[in-house]
Design a protein around this motif. Structure first.
Motif, PDB file in Angstrom:
ATOM      1  N   GLU A   1     -24.158   2.223  -3.820  1.00  0.00           N
ATOM      2  CA  GLU A   1     -24.081   1.981  -2.375  1.00  0.00           C
ATOM      3  C   GLU A   1     -23.113   2.908  -1.782  1.00  0.00           C
ATOM      4  OE1 GLU A   1     -24.982  -0.952   1.432  1.00  0.00           O
ATOM      5  OE2 GLU A   1     -24.021  -1.585  -0.215  1.00  0.00           O
ATOM      6  N   VAL A   2     -23.606   3.851  -0.843  1.00  0.00           N
ATOM      7  CA  VAL A   2     -22.678   4.741  -0.304  1.00  0.00           C
ATOM      8  C   VAL A   2     -22.687   4.382   1.258  1.00  0.00           C
ATOM      9  CG1 VAL A   2     -21.997   6.997   0.264  1.00  0.00           C
ATOM     10  CG2 VAL A   2     -22.959   6.420  -1.868  1.00  0.00           C
ATOM     11  N   VAL A   3     -21.652   4.179   2.180  1.00  0.00           N
ATOM     12  CA  VAL A   3     -21.827   4.148   3.534  1.00  0.00           C
ATOM     13  C   VAL A   3     -21.106   5.182   4.350  1.00  0.00           C
ATOM     14  CG1 VAL A   3     -20.849   2.292   5.148  1.00  0.00           C
ATOM     15  CG2 VAL A   3     -21.361   1.362   2.861  1.00  0.00           C
ATOM     16  N   LEU A   4     -21.905   5.585   5.122  1.00  0.00           N
ATOM     17  CA  LEU A   4     -21.439   6.671   5.893  1.00  0.00           C
ATOM     18  C   LEU A   4     -21.317   5.894   7.387  1.00  0.00           C
ATOM     19  CD1 LEU A   4     -23.860   9.279   5.151  1.00  0.00           C
ATOM     20  CD2 LEU A   4     -21.528   9.138   4.195  1.00  0.00           C
ATOM     21  N   GLY A   5     -20.383   5.469   8.218  1.00  0.00           N
ATOM     22  CA  GLY A   5     -20.139   4.834   9.096  1.00  0.00           C
ATOM     23  C   GLY A   5     -20.821   3.480   9.321  1.00  0.00           C
ATOM     24  N   ASP A   6     -22.009   3.519  10.139  1.00  0.00           N
ATOM     25  CA  ASP A   6     -22.859   2.380  10.271  1.00  0.00           C
ATOM     26  C   ASP A   6     -24.261   2.510   9.284  1.00  0.00           C
ATOM     27  OD1 ASP A   6     -23.743   4.264  11.720  1.00  0.00           O
ATOM     28  OD2 ASP A   6     -24.131   2.954  13.401  1.00  0.00           O
ATOM     29  N   PHE A   7     -24.317   3.637   8.644  1.00  0.00           N
ATOM     30  CA  PHE A   7     -25.493   3.905   7.838  1.00  0.00           C
ATOM     31  C   PHE A   7     -25.109   3.679   6.342  1.00  0.00           C
ATOM     32  CE2 PHE A   7     -27.672   7.280   5.773  1.00  0.00           C
ATOM     33  CZ  PHE A   7     -28.962   6.649   5.533  1.00  0.00           C
TER      34      PHE A   7
ATOM     35  N   MET B   1     -26.306   4.757  13.358  1.00  0.00           N
ATOM     36  CA  MET B   1     -26.976   6.151  12.771  1.00  0.00           C
ATOM     37  C   MET B   1     -28.423   5.774  12.929  1.00  0.00           C
ATOM     38  SD  MET B   1     -26.732   9.009  10.197  1.00  0.00           S
ATOM     39  CE  MET B   1     -25.134   9.040  10.024  1.00  0.00           C
ATOM     40  N   GLU B   2     -29.214   6.227  13.953  1.00  0.00           N
ATOM     41  CA  GLU B   2     -30.650   6.047  13.796  1.00  0.00           C
ATOM     42  C   GLU B   2     -31.351   7.142  13.111  1.00  0.00           C
ATOM     43  OE1 GLU B   2     -33.896   4.394  17.103  1.00  0.00           O
ATOM     44  OE2 GLU B   2     -32.909   6.408  17.485  1.00  0.00           O
ATOM     45  N   LEU B   3     -32.082   6.653  12.088  1.00  0.00           N
ATOM     46  CA  LEU B   3     -32.735   7.866  11.153  1.00  0.00           C
ATOM     47  C   LEU B   3     -34.236   7.456  11.169  1.00  0.00           C
ATOM     48  CD1 LEU B   3     -30.434   8.159   7.823  1.00  0.00           C
ATOM     49  CD2 LEU B   3     -30.395   9.461   9.905  1.00  0.00           C
ATOM     50  N   SER B   4     -34.917   8.924  11.272  1.00  0.00           N
ATOM     51  CA  SER B   4     -36.434   8.909  11.126  1.00  0.00           C
ATOM     52  C   SER B   4     -36.957   8.517   9.862  1.00  0.00           C
ATOM     53  CB  SER B   4     -37.138   9.974  11.796  1.00  0.00           C
ATOM     54  OG  SER B   4     -36.906  11.002  10.984  1.00  0.00           O
ATOM     55  N   TYR B   5     -38.236   8.368   9.921  1.00  0.00           N
ATOM     56  CA  TYR B   5     -38.860   8.219   8.521  1.00  0.00           C
ATOM     57  C   TYR B   5     -38.778   9.341   7.629  1.00  0.00           C
ATOM     58  CZ  TYR B   5     -42.658   8.338   5.131  1.00  0.00           C
ATOM     59  OH  TYR B   5     -43.321   8.404   3.803  1.00  0.00           O
TER      60      TYR B   5
END
Length: 370
Positions: free
Chosen positions: A209-215, A1-5
């Motif tokens: 630490e919480v993991v949502l898929g690859d994020f 998941m690509e997140l912005s700033y």
């Protein structure tokens, strides 16, 4: 998941509390945390498009247990446990009404009824025999008799001539209730993200630490309010229980008003305007209905239609307009699980099919563990 700033900054940085599940329990927990910690950053993650485990799927019964259910519970729980359970359900219903308002949830105090099939005469006789004892048990809580025997005035067929009436039961509008809760959460600056599946989490002592898929992201504390989906979390103490539901097209001159229980609570129906909502039947195949998969089965659907035709709406034409299912959380005990799992991880689950009644209270208790 690509997140912005911007996404990282606003949604996933400096999170104090993350709640999994945006149903009745999760949103009450979030609102209670907001009361206690006015400046905290609170994030709610929901794996569905809506809070759809049971909170937007239920029948809208403001109830705390039919007479036969209470008698059944006394066979596996102590008197004190059963009284405490009913007290919590009653307290939870008052909390829901107070927090959301009767107008917002479309609260309709029509009372509740239990009917008994002709071939279930033993249960009927047991209920009539134990009715004075149960009333005496509940007298300190309600300051009145809860259950009375009344003649069936609704024209049901293939049932005993008498029903058990409970004036303290009511109907609510499930959709309106959840919309109002969501509105209040948003107004309280609580962030809600839907269609988010948590794949893992790890309590690191000073954060989780919480993991949502690859994020992944960090949260100071996490709270699980996932009820029927909490099996792995509780090492099997919570089992999913699917409930299948149908609703009819409008029926002209429908003379049924209230909430109704049948077969120790395994079936339940009510009017919604001039329609009948009817659900239940998991006792026909417990194994198949112990699932987190939504859907219908022929054995249950056929039984629901049969009971509609031969018991609830005899000599009336009706048509099924819609079918759906919901997932409850049950276990060997009817007592909800509200506990701390590790330093920064908490859960409030196993509502035993009483989420409308007890959900708000469990959410509040969950938040108060912190």
């Amino acid at each position: 998941m690509e997140l912005s700033y911007w996404e990282l900054k606003n949604w996933f940085t400096n999170i104090d509390y993350t709640i999994f599940g945006s149903g009745i329990v999760g949103l009450h927990a979030a609102l209670r945390l907001r009361e206690r910690f006015p400046t905290a950053k609170i994030l709610v993650l929901e794996k569905g498009m809506l809070p759809q485990g049971a909170s937007t799927k239920n029948a809208g019964f403001a109830c705390f247990g039919s007479l036969s259910e209470i008698i059944d519970d006394l066979k596996t729980h102590s008197e004190e446990e059963v009284i405490q359970l009913i007290a919590k359900r009653w307290q939870g219903l008052q909390l829901l009404r107070k927090k959301l308002g009767d107008a917002a949830i479309d609260f309709r105090p029509h009372g509740g009824y239990e009917l008994f099939l002709k071939d279930d005469e033993n249960t009927f006789n047991e209920c009539v025999a134990k009715l004075p004892f149960i009333n005496e048990l509940l007298q300190p809580l309600f300051k009145a008799n809860v259950f009375t025997k009344e003649v069936d005035r609704f024209g049901f067929q293939n049932v005993e001539d008498y029903l058990i009436f409970n004036p303290f039961e009511a109907q609510i509008d499930t959709g309106n209730t959840m919309q109002e809760l969501l509105k209040q959460a948003i107004a309280a600056d609580i962030l809600i993200l839907n269609q988010q599946t948590v794949t893992s989490y790890a309590d690191a002592g000073n954060h989780v630490e919480v993991v949502l898929g690859d994020f992944s992201f960090n949260s100071q504390k996490i709270l699980f309010a996932t009820n029927g989906f909490a099996n792995a979390l509780t090492h099997g103490a919570v089992q999913p229980a699917r409930a299948q539901v149908v609703i009819t097209e409008p029926i002209p001159n429908l003379d049924i008003k209230g909430t109704f229980h049948l077969d120790r609570g395994y079936y339940y129906f009510r009017n919604i305007g001039d329609r009948i909502l009817f659900g239940g039947g998991r006792n026909l195949d417990f194994e198949a209905e112990t699932t987190t998969e939504f859907g219908q089965t022929k054995i249950v659907q056929n039984k629901l239609e049969d009971l509609l035709k031969n018991v609830i709406l005899p000599n009336q034409d009706f048509k099924i307009a819609h079918r759906w299912s919901g997932i409850m959380g049950i276990g060997n005990s009817k007592n909800p699980i509200v506990e701390q799992l590790s330093e920064n991880v908490f859960c409030g689950v196993r509502l035993g099919g009483m989420g409308v009644a007890i959900g708000g209270l469990i959410g509040t208790e969950l938040a108060d563990l912190i």
